[in-house]
Design a protein around this motif. Structure first.
Motif, PDB file in Angstrom:
ATOM      1  N   TYR A  45       0.821  -1.213   0.000  1.00  0.00           N
ATOM      2  CA  TYR A  45       0.000   0.000   0.000  1.00  0.00           C
ATOM      3  C   TYR A  45       0.860   1.270   0.000  1.00  0.00           C
ATOM      4  N   PHE A  46       1.892   1.312   0.858  1.00  0.00           N
ATOM      5  CA  PHE A  46       2.661   2.541   1.037  1.00  0.00           C
ATOM      6  C   PHE A  46       3.829   2.665   0.060  1.00  0.00           C
ATOM      7  N   PHE A  47       4.345   1.554  -0.448  1.00  0.00           N
ATOM      8  CA  PHE A  47       5.467   1.612  -1.381  1.00  0.00           C
ATOM      9  C   PHE A  47       4.984   1.217  -2.774  1.00  0.00           C
ATOM     10  N   SER A  48       5.248  -0.003  -3.169  1.00  0.00           N
ATOM     11  CA  SER A  48       4.841  -0.452  -4.501  1.00  0.00           C
ATOM     12  C   SER A  48       4.864  -1.973  -4.529  1.00  0.00           C
ATOM     13  N   MET A  49       4.314  -2.544  -5.586  1.00  0.00           N
ATOM     14  CA  MET A  49       4.351  -3.993  -5.740  1.00  0.00           C
ATOM     15  C   MET A  49       5.788  -4.472  -5.969  1.00  0.00           C
ATOM     16  N   GLU A  50       6.621  -3.604  -6.546  1.00  0.00           N
ATOM     17  CA  GLU A  50       8.023  -3.972  -6.731  1.00  0.00           C
ATOM     18  C   GLU A  50       8.708  -4.172  -5.381  1.00  0.00           C
ATOM     19  N   TRP A  51       8.472  -3.229  -4.461  1.00  0.00           N
ATOM     20  CA  TRP A  51       9.085  -3.368  -3.130  1.00  0.00           C
ATOM     21  C   TRP A  51       8.490  -4.538  -2.360  1.00  0.00           C
ATOM     22  N   LEU A  52       7.250  -4.863  -2.628  1.00  0.00           N
ATOM     23  CA  LEU A  52       6.663  -6.058  -2.030  1.00  0.00           C
ATOM     24  C   LEU A  52       7.417  -7.301  -2.513  1.00  0.00           C
ATOM     25  N   GLY A  53       7.781  -7.311  -3.795  1.00  0.00           N
ATOM     26  CA  GLY A  53       8.575  -8.416  -4.327  1.00  0.00           C
ATOM     27  C   GLY A  53       9.940  -8.495  -3.684  1.00  0.00           C
ATOM     28  N   TYR A  54      10.603  -7.333  -3.489  1.00  0.00           N
ATOM     29  CA  TYR A  54      11.907  -7.322  -2.831  1.00  0.00           C
ATOM     30  C   TYR A  54      11.799  -7.866  -1.405  1.00  0.00           C
ATOM     31  N   PHE A  55      10.796  -7.358  -0.693  1.00  0.00           N
ATOM     32  CA  PHE A  55      10.586  -7.779   0.691  1.00  0.00           C
ATOM     33  C   PHE A  55      10.338  -9.289   0.777  1.00  0.00           C
ATOM     34  N   SER A  56       9.493  -9.800  -0.102  1.00  0.00           N
ATOM     35  CA  SER A  56       9.161 -11.224  -0.085  1.00  0.00           C
ATOM     36  C   SER A  56      10.392 -12.075  -0.382  1.00  0.00           C
ATOM     37  N   ALA A  57      11.229 -11.617  -1.331  1.00  0.00           N
ATOM     38  CA  ALA A  57      12.446 -12.360  -1.658  1.00  0.00           C
ATOM     39  C   ALA A  57      13.379 -12.437  -0.451  1.00  0.00           C
ATOM     40  N   VAL A  58      13.535 -11.311   0.246  1.00  0.00           N
ATOM     41  CA  VAL A  58      14.395 -11.283   1.437  1.00  0.00           C
ATOM     42  C   VAL A  58      13.829 -12.175   2.535  1.00  0.00           C
ATOM     43  N   TYR A  59      12.534 -12.075   2.761  1.00  0.00           N
ATOM     44  CA  TYR A  59      11.900 -12.839   3.843  1.00  0.00           C
ATOM     45  C   TYR A  59      12.048 -14.337   3.612  1.00  0.00           C
ATOM     46  N   PHE A  60      11.768 -14.788   2.404  1.00  0.00           N
ATOM     47  CA  PHE A  60      11.783 -16.227   2.167  1.00  0.00           C
ATOM     48  C   PHE A  60      13.202 -16.780   2.043  1.00  0.00           C
ATOM     49  N   PHE A  61      14.162 -15.922   1.659  1.00  0.00           N
ATOM     50  CA  PHE A  61      15.555 -16.351   1.706  1.00  0.00           C
ATOM     51  C   PHE A  61      15.986 -16.571   3.153  1.00  0.00           C
ATOM     52  N   ALA A  62      15.645 -15.614   4.019  1.00  0.00           N
ATOM     53  CA  ALA A  62      15.981 -15.751   5.438  1.00  0.00           C
ATOM     54  C   ALA A  62      15.300 -16.978   6.039  1.00  0.00           C
ATOM     55  N   LEU A  63      14.049 -17.210   5.637  1.00  0.00           N
ATOM     56  CA  LEU A  63      13.318 -18.371   6.133  1.00  0.00           C
ATOM     57  C   LEU A  63      13.987 -19.672   5.682  1.00  0.00           C
ATOM     58  N   PHE A  64      14.452 -19.701   4.431  1.00  0.00           N
ATOM     59  CA  PHE A  64      15.129 -20.889   3.909  1.00  0.00           C
ATOM     60  C   PHE A  64      16.414 -21.168   4.688  1.00  0.00           C
ATOM     61  N   MET A  65      17.236 -20.140   4.892  1.00  0.00           N
ATOM     62  CA  MET A  65      18.491 -20.322   5.621  1.00  0.00           C
ATOM     63  C   MET A  65      18.233 -20.766   7.055  1.00  0.00           C
ATOM     64  N   ASN A  66      17.216 -20.178   7.671  1.00  0.00           N
ATOM     65  CA  ASN A  66      16.888 -20.538   9.045  1.00  0.00           C
ATOM     66  C   ASN A  66      16.415 -21.983   9.132  1.00  0.00           C
ATOM     67  N   ASN A  67      15.632 -22.431   8.150  1.00  0.00           N
ATOM     68  CA  ASN A  67      15.139 -23.810   8.161  1.00  0.00           C
ATOM     69  C   ASN A  67      16.268 -24.816   7.961  1.00  0.00           C
ATOM     70  N   VAL A  68      17.259 -24.459   7.135  1.00  0.00           N
ATOM     71  CA  VAL A  68      18.404 -25.354   6.926  1.00  0.00           C
ATOM     72  C   VAL A  68      19.143 -25.590   8.236  1.00  0.00           C
ATOM     73  N   ILE A  69      19.471 -24.508   8.948  1.00  0.00           N
ATOM     74  CA  ILE A  69      20.222 -24.662  10.194  1.00  0.00           C
ATOM     75  C   ILE A  69      19.343 -25.259  11.290  1.00  0.00           C
ATOM     76  N   TYR A  70      18.026 -24.946  11.251  1.00  0.00           N
ATOM     77  CA  TYR A  70      17.144 -25.503  12.277  1.00  0.00           C
ATOM     78  C   TYR A  70      16.989 -27.013  12.109  1.00  0.00           C
ATOM     79  N   ASP A  71      16.960 -27.494  10.863  1.00  0.00           N
ATOM     80  CA  ASP A  71      16.896 -28.940  10.637  1.00  0.00           C
ATOM     81  C   ASP A  71      18.123 -29.636  11.228  1.00  0.00           C
ATOM     82  N   TYR A  72      19.279 -29.017  11.047  1.00  0.00           N
ATOM     83  CA  TYR A  72      20.505 -29.581  11.627  1.00  0.00           C
ATOM     84  C   TYR A  72      20.411 -29.602  13.153  1.00  0.00           C
ATOM     85  N   CYS A  73      19.992 -28.482  13.729  1.00  0.00           N
ATOM     86  CA  CYS A  73      19.919 -28.391  15.187  1.00  0.00           C
ATOM     87  C   CYS A  73      18.878 -29.354  15.756  1.00  0.00           C
ATOM     88  N   GLU A  74      17.728 -29.464  15.085  1.00  0.00           N
ATOM     89  CA  GLU A  74      16.641 -30.295  15.600  1.00  0.00           C
ATOM     90  C   GLU A  74      16.957 -31.784  15.480  1.00  0.00           C
TER      91      GLU A  74
END
Length: 230
Positions: free
Chosen positions: A32-61
């Motif tokens: 709403y406040f920025f643009s759909m392009e920035w929504l795409g950037y945000f989503s890419a960052v979020y899901f990359f961080a989620l992927f990295m976190n899941n990789v290390i969490y699988d090892y830890c768990e």
């Protein structure tokens, strides 16, 4: 034992629902406040961080948690083993994130498109923040091995809450830099909270060598950031 497992499952599920709600609100605000392009950037960052976190969490768990639980039940000191695991995580995942940061512009262009280079700073700050999230996972698993799931919930709420707060600030000021700054700030708070709770409830103290690794990698990421600005 069953009641503890049920409580842990309930806490984890509730925390995930809060995270999903926070993600939904964040996406709506950015669109709403920025643009759909920035929504795409945000989503890419979020899901990359989620992927990295899941990789290390699988090892830890799957590897670290059974070993910690066994050592606790047998009364062994877990500090040396846990510090060794943290060092390995630093060297493997920290170095991977650092290399990604060095070649960030090329990677963004290959994986996404040159249009995403507009959000290079957001990606760079998220890589630094991901380092803190990844290295915090052994402390998180230590608390889970002690049947303290509430600290997992608090840590995740801190992370989601602070990042959402910075996203709101970015939307109100029209400055997308707050998205990356918020990610990094939330990740640092997440890291220190979990290590503080691991010390208070588990008596775990990170070794001097691991704290030196924290300083070393922060310095390395900072130098890469300065190099990119020049």
């Amino acid at each position: 034992h069953i009641s503890i497992l049920n409580r842990t499952a309930y806490v984890v599920l509730s925390t995930k629902l809060i995270a999903l709600f926070s993600l939904f609100i964040s996406q709506m605000l950015i669109a709403y406040f920025f643009s759909m392009e920035w929504l795409g950037y945000f989503s890419a960052v979020y899901f990359f961080a989620l992927f990295m976190n899941n990789v290390i969490y699988d090892y830890c768990e799957n590897i670290l948690l059974p070993r910690l639980s066994r050592n606790f039940s047998e009364g062994f000191d877990i500090s040396r083993d846990l510090n060794r695991d943290i060092s390995v995580i630093f060297l493997v995942f920290g170095t991977t994130l650092l290399l990604l940061s060095i070649f960030l512009c090329q990677i963004i262009s290959i994986i996404f498109s040159e249009q995403f280079l507009e959000a290079t700073d957001l990606f760079a700050l998220s890589l630094t923040g991901s380092l803190f999230i990844i290295v915090a996972q052994p402390a998180h698993v230590l608390l889970m091995a002690q049947k303290n799931p509430i600290h997992f919930a608090v840590a995740e709420t801190i992370w989601n809450g602070f990042w959402l707060t910075f996203i709101v600030l970015g939307c109100l000021t029209g400055n997308p830099a707050y998205l990356g700054i918020g990610f990094l700030t939330a990740s640092i708070l997440y890291f220190f909270y979990l290590y503080g709770m691991a010390y208070i409830h588990g008596g775990f103290l990170a070794s001097l060598s691991n704290w030196l690794l924290v300083v070393l990698y922060i310095g390395a990421f900072g130098l890469v950031g300065l190099w990119r600005l020049n």
